[in-house]
Design a protein around this motif. Structure first.
Motif, PDB file in Angstrom:
ATOM      1  N   HIS A 424     -65.785  96.495 -37.629  1.00 43.40           N
ATOM      2  CA  HIS A 424     -65.700  96.734 -39.165  1.00 43.40           C
ATOM      3  C   HIS A 424     -66.123  95.688 -39.837  1.00 43.40           C
ATOM      4  N   ASP A 465     -69.423  98.542 -46.826  1.00 42.86           N
ATOM      5  CA  ASP A 465     -68.514  98.521 -45.466  1.00 42.86           C
ATOM      6  C   ASP A 465     -69.311  99.107 -44.496  1.00 42.86           C
ATOM      7  N   ASP A 467     -69.207 100.374 -40.534  1.00 40.27           N
ATOM      8  CA  ASP A 467     -68.204 100.485 -39.098  1.00 40.27           C
ATOM      9  C   ASP A 467     -69.323 101.017 -37.948  1.00 40.27           C
ATOM     10  N   ASP A 499     -71.947 103.685 -39.127  1.00 40.00           N
ATOM     11  CA  ASP A 499     -71.526 104.414 -40.200  1.00 40.00           C
ATOM     12  C   ASP A 499     -71.429 103.395 -41.516  1.00 40.00           C
ATOM     13  N   SER A 501     -70.751 102.650 -45.640  1.00 33.89           N
ATOM     14  CA  SER A 501     -70.032 103.268 -46.805  1.00 33.89           C
ATOM     15  C   SER A 501     -70.203 102.439 -47.937  1.00 33.89           C
ATOM     16  N   ASP A 502     -70.901 102.823 -48.967  1.00 37.24           N
ATOM     17  CA  ASP A 502     -71.147 102.137 -50.246  1.00 37.24           C
ATOM     18  C   ASP A 502     -69.876 102.112 -51.035  1.00 37.24           C
ATOM     19  N   GLN A 503     -69.589 100.992 -51.429  1.00 35.56           N
ATOM     20  CA  GLN A 503     -68.323 100.734 -52.272  1.00 35.56           C
ATOM     21  C   GLN A 503     -68.643 100.457 -53.631  1.00 35.56           C
ATOM     22  N   THR A 506     -72.986 105.805 -54.169  1.00 36.55           N
ATOM     23  CA  THR A 506     -73.050 106.585 -52.835  1.00 36.55           C
ATOM     24  C   THR A 506     -74.646 106.417 -52.309  1.00 36.55           C
ATOM     25  N   ASN A 509     -74.757 105.268 -48.481  1.00 41.17           N
ATOM     26  CA  ASN A 509     -73.764 106.020 -47.546  1.00 41.17           C
ATOM     27  C   ASN A 509     -74.697 106.678 -46.249  1.00 41.17           C
TER      28      ASN A 509
END
Length: 811
Positions: A424, A465, A467, A499, A501-503, A506, A509
């Protein structure tokens, strides 16, 4: 000292970690099961008692050929080239140096000093890179004690995080699918010391040019079934260029329990390094002052805590199981000062504010407020500090079964294993506006740019983020057809999940999946008891990394390696096909000497190779560019005697594009009206010299005094940004070094070495860029981009003549 306080609070973000189950399709592994069914039969037979094998008096060199330590094979049964360096090679110049030994002793290895820092070089093996630079296409898999240490976000390799003093040996195996992702050109296995492989106490103090100060110590203890090893090193130096100081802190410890059936090693590695490689500078500035820098700060703050558990258990004399479990906590902070395209706003409504390069789009911060014009209407030169933070926590393990039971009366060595790596990563990047001072350093400020996502302009902050989950299932079998012929079949099934993930929104993503089965086959044949021929073929793959996937849109180029762009096209994984053949031999000589030699040919063709396309000196994107090829010749000879030793290595590497390509290169003098250059099949890949020649020798003048020398000759290479090969290349170079050590007493030794004896002025890295707009020395202050008075070449000058010496205590 460059400032990071403004960013630390932003960069420390944490996230919950999630484990997803690995879904496995049995039919995907059917081919692998069929190929190795006879090996499994051998494993079953191994559970029954077997008569002991007849011993031999012939010396046999064995090496590991799987990612998990455990399967060791006679090197004459390996169907590929193997190169090794030992702890003594790392310390031949006094203080142990992994990258120094690779660069001076292995013919197929060259050094590219992309960051202009001695602890962060790019290592190229057969033209494939293992680099600390995020965004570099990584073509080598690097392992430490059975754990792949290519970092999770970008597959980069931070050489400064490997504790050199604690290394026992390094083996480089040519292309093998067993080592998983990134092993396009090969794999490097770093084996660390423990209390059973090293006993004693060593303490060392050394220093020399560039105000370098180093202290290190190691201790190894073996008592019965238990062993302890611990090592530490501290180094500080000012560097040979402005603002190039480094601080390195490395620690390593290993606790061991070894019995006849069981071995367990628990190791812990830690590093805390502050590195300030100044990067490339314009050749016109370097002509005035070879210490010159272009823009700064250039800083990398690297930290790692790395715990590994290695265990092995012998079920029978022929059957054993090995396992590895680990946890790696990696943190990196990067500051990259650059020139900026920001300008004072030209509209009356935005007077007193800063705008993007069009002069009408205002710069805003995270609250939407306009940033004030700190350029004083253009009187001050604007710069930008692109910063990033990476925090990756990676954990995983491997399980392997090995079997050396004879099969139908023939020697046979079989291994089957599985690996899992889960990571992560928190990634943050942004841009700070500042004034470029007289020393070309971007001064810190409180002005942070928040360009909206989807804008035509850069400097969009990123909080992402990532993963990643990598799974591997592999098997290999080496079967002796007769006493001369050995055949090896191998295969690995790779699964990569990335994977994102836009913090902040989006647009970043994405869910990405890559799978591939990589087979290999080879054979070795003993032409005589001391000469072996080998031939091999293998397929390997590399999955696109998170940083490449989200920076692959030509319409939205990224600040490399910082800010990513959204809504990317799909990148394909890279597939490599390697063929090689060669011979190697060894023989005893008079006075207990040993001579070994090797010669081989290889060719690696890459399909859908991923390449970084520059759109400016600091922006670009990644794309699949079709096919590339790396082919060549490797030769080497080594002699080890009682009084003297010597080695010679030569390699020829022809690295070329095999598909036509049009790419943007706005600083290349041969660009067309659109700023593009046109690459043709057969054009050489930049940054890869064709010829490398390395020789060295050591002589014991007496039992207490030894002297040695080494010579490295590297041919020219093309500049990055000149993929079309239309400009004169970066010249080659020859570097001569001397070394000597003298044992004053049983426990006391002094040593000294001279690097670059003849003060050769050269560079191992060059690129085309725009040096205008910052008042760099040698550049006319009124010059514009591609001004005929301006030379757009940048270089990283190598270290001048340097002298180091020290004292070592041994108990």
């Amino acid at each position: 000292m460059h400032q990071f306080k403004n960013y630390v609070a932003i960069g420390r973000t944490f996230a919950a970690y999630r484990f997803d189950g690995c879904r496995f399709a049995a039919r995907r592994l059917a081919a692998l099961a069929i190929v190795f069914c006879f090996g499994l039969c051998s494993t079953a037979a191994a559970l029954d008692p077997a008569p002991p094998q007849t011993s031999t008096l012939q010396e046999i060199l064995v090496i590991g050929t799987t990612p998990v330590p455990g399967l060791r094979i006679d090197i004459d049964k390996v169907p590929g080239n193997v190169q090794s360096v030992l702890a003594s090679d790392l310390a031949q110049n006094g203080t142990a140096s992994l990258t120094g030994a690779l660069g001076s002793r292995l013919g197929s290895v060259s050094i590219s000093d992309t960051l202009a820092d001695p602890f962060q070089p790019d290592i190229l093996y057969r033209g494939f890179e293992a680099s600390p630079v995020l965004g570099t296409p990584q073509g080598l898999a690097v392992y430490q004690n059975g754990v792949r240490i290519n970092e999770a976000f970008g597959d980069s390799v931070n050489w400064d995080l490997i504790p050199d003093i604690a290394i026992s040996r390094v083996d480089i195996v040519s292309s093998s699918p067993l080592y998983g992702l990134n092993a396009l050109g090969g794999a490097m296995a770093v084996t660390m010391k423990n209390g059973f492989t090293y006993q004693g106490v060593d303490a060392e103090l050394s220093g020399g040019s560039f105000n370098q100060r180093t202290g290190s110590a190691e201790v190894g203890i073996k008592k019965g079934l238990f062993g302890l090893y611990a090592a530490a090193r501290a180094l500080d130096e000012d560097g040979w260029r402005l603002f190039a100081h480094d601080s390195v802190r490395q620690y390593y410890m290993d606790l061991s329990l070894h019995t006849d059936q069981t071995s367990v090693d628990l190791s812990y590695s830690r590093a805390n390094n502050r590195l300030f490689g100044p990067g490339a500078a314009p050749v016109q500035s370097l002509a005035i002052n070879p210490d010159a820098v272009f823009t700064g700060p250039q800083a990398n703050i690297n930290n790692v805590d790395f715990t590994t558990l290695n265990a092995s258990y012998a079920l029978t004399s022929a059957l054993a199981v090995q396992g590895v479990a680990y946890f790696r906590n990696y943190r990196q902070s990067v500051s990259n000062g650059n020139s900026a395209n920001f300008t004072a706003c030209t509209s009356a409504a935005e007077a007193g504010s800063l705008c993007q390069s069009d002069g009408t789009t205002p710069l805003t911060n995270a609250d939407g407020a306009a940033l004030p014009d700190i350029s004083n209407g253009g009187a001050n030169i604007l710069g930008q500090n692109n910063f990033e933070f990476i925090h990756s926590q990676t954990w995983g393990g491997s399980l392997q079964l090995t079997d050396s039971q004879r099969l139908s009366g023939h020697d046979n060595q079989f291994a089957v294993g599985a690996t899992v790596d889960v990571s992560h990563t928190n990634f943050l990047s942004g841009t700070q506006v500042g004034i470029i001072d007289a020393s070309l350093i971007v001064e810190p400020s409180t002005l942070f740019v928040d360009t909206p996502e989807g804008s035509a302009f850069s400097a969009t902050p990123v909080i992402l983020d990532a993963d990643t989950k990598y799974y591997g299932f592999y098997a290999t079998d080496t079967f002796d057809v007769n006493s001369s012929l050995a055949v090896t079949l191998s295969g690995r099934y790779n699964i990569a999940k990335v994977d994102l993930s836009d913090q902040r929104g989006t647009s970043l993503n994405g869910l990405n999946r890559f799978i591939h089965f990589n087979p290999a086959a080879g054979a070795t044949y003993k032409l005589s008891p001391n000469v072996t021929a080998f031939v091999g073929f293998s397929i390997n793959n590399r999955a696109p990394t998170a940083s490449e996937i989200e920076c692959s849109d030509p319409l939205q180029p990224c600040l490399l390696p910082s800010s990513l762009a959204g809504d990317p096209p799909n990148l394909k994984q890279v597939i490599a096909h390697t063929s090689e053949l060669g011979v190697r031999g060894h023989m005893a000589t008079a006075k207990s000497g040993r001579l070994s030699w090797n010669a081989s040919l290889f060719r690696t063709d890459l399909d859908d190779d991923i390449y970084g396309i520059a759109t400016s000196v600091s922006t670009g994107f990644f794309q699949n560019i079709g096919s590339t090829r790396r082919q060549g010749v490797e030769t080497g000879i080594n002699y080890q005697g009682q009084q003297w030793s010597a080695y010679g290595q030569y390699s020829y590497i022809d690295a070329t594009f095999r598909s036509p390509l049009t790419m943007n290169s706005p600083a290349n003098p041969f660009q067309d009206a659109n700023g593009d250059i046109h690459v043709l099949p057969g054009d050489r890949l930049p940054g890869i010299p064709q010829h490398r020649f390395k020789v060295g020798a050591d002589y014991s003048v007496s039992s207490n005094w030894s002297v040695g020398a080494s010579v490295v000759r590297v041919s020219d290479q093309f500049y990055h940004g000149d993929e079309s090969n239309q400009n004169a290349p970066l010249p080659g170079y020859t570097v001569v070094s001397l070394r000597s050590s003298y044992r004053v007493a049983k426990q006391l030794e002094i040593f000294a070495n001279i690097q670059n004896l003849f003060d050769e002025r050269y560079a191992s890295y060059g690129l085309f860029g725009d040096p205008t707009g910052v008042n760099a020395p040698g550049i006319p202050s009124d010059a514009q981009s591609n001004d005929p008075r301006v030379d757009n070449r940048f270089q990283n000058p190598a270290a001048p003549r340097s002298v180091f010496g020290g004292v070592r205590l041994t108990f």
